[in-house]
Design a protein around this motif. Structure first.
Motif, PDB file in Angstrom:
ATOM      1  N   GLY A   5      15.843  24.396  47.808  1.00 52.38           N
ATOM      2  CA  GLY A   5      16.804  25.078  47.032  1.00 52.38           C
ATOM      3  C   GLY A   5      18.180  25.392  47.398  1.00 52.38           C
ATOM      4  O   GLY A   5      19.220  25.493  46.966  1.00 52.38           O
ATOM      5  N   PHE A   9      21.844  24.591  46.872  1.00 56.72           N
ATOM      6  CA  PHE A   9      23.012  25.558  46.591  1.00 56.72           C
ATOM      7  C   PHE A   9      24.108  25.598  47.575  1.00 56.72           C
ATOM      8  O   PHE A   9      25.568  25.663  47.287  1.00 56.72           O
ATOM      9  N   ALA A  54      18.705  26.277  41.811  1.00 60.54           N
ATOM     10  CA  ALA A  54      17.895  27.169  41.280  1.00 60.54           C
ATOM     11  C   ALA A  54      16.362  27.019  40.919  1.00 60.54           C
ATOM     12  O   ALA A  54      15.650  27.443  40.944  1.00 60.54           O
ATOM     13  N   TYR A  55      16.407  25.818  40.373  1.00 65.41           N
ATOM     14  CA  TYR A  55      14.940  25.135  39.699  1.00 65.41           C
ATOM     15  C   TYR A  55      14.169  25.248  40.895  1.00 65.41           C
ATOM     16  O   TYR A  55      12.950  25.622  40.839  1.00 65.41           O
ATOM     17  N   THR A  57      14.394  26.761  43.947  1.00 62.97           N
ATOM     18  CA  THR A  57      13.940  28.090  44.343  1.00 62.97           C
ATOM     19  C   THR A  57      12.960  28.687  43.227  1.00 62.97           C
ATOM     20  O   THR A  57      11.936  29.518  43.806  1.00 62.97           O
TER      21      THR A  57
END
Length: 127
Positions: A5, A9, A54-55, A57
């Motif tokens: 994740g 990012f 985000a997914y 994470t």
């Protein structure tokens, strides 16, 4: 721990910074001929990769899979190849790199789709 994740990012932020600088350069020179490549850098490189980060994470079970690593590799390679490929296509230097980048990018999205379907969304523990 910095996992997949975080990697998505971090790469997304890098793409955003490059895209912003490129946008400033286009504005300063009043030359927007390469704006389609700039848009792809921002949308695939920043927006899509940040959402994927985000997914992963939020869904550690999906983040811990081999498929997630393949997904990261395909998506990163896709962005790295598609953006200059679009520049080349726009400047009449051939479309091959844009085509290869497109295939890598969609292959990455297929990996992501499979992971989403397999693992759903949420903080389930990794296997």
């Amino acid at each position: 721990m910095k996992g997949i994740g975080f990697a998505f990012f971090a790469l997304g932020v890098l793409c955003a910074l490059i895209g912003m600088a490129w946008g400033i350069q286009m504005s300063a020179t009043a030359n927007h001929a390469l704006s389609p490549a700039h848009a792809h850098l921002n949308l695939i490189g920043w927006v899509t990769m940040a959402l994927m980060g985000a997914y992963y994470t939020l869904t550690p079970a999906a983040a811990s899979t081999r498929l997630a690593k393949i997904h990261l590799a395909l998506t990163t390679a896709g962005v790295i190849i598609i953006v200059p490929g679009i520049v080349m296509a726009l400047t009449q230097q051939g479309e091959t790199a844009a085509k290869i980048g497109s295939v890598l990018t969609i292959a990455g999205m297929i990996c992501f789709g499979v992971n989403v379907l397999r693992h759903g969304l949420g903080a389930k523990t990794a296997p």
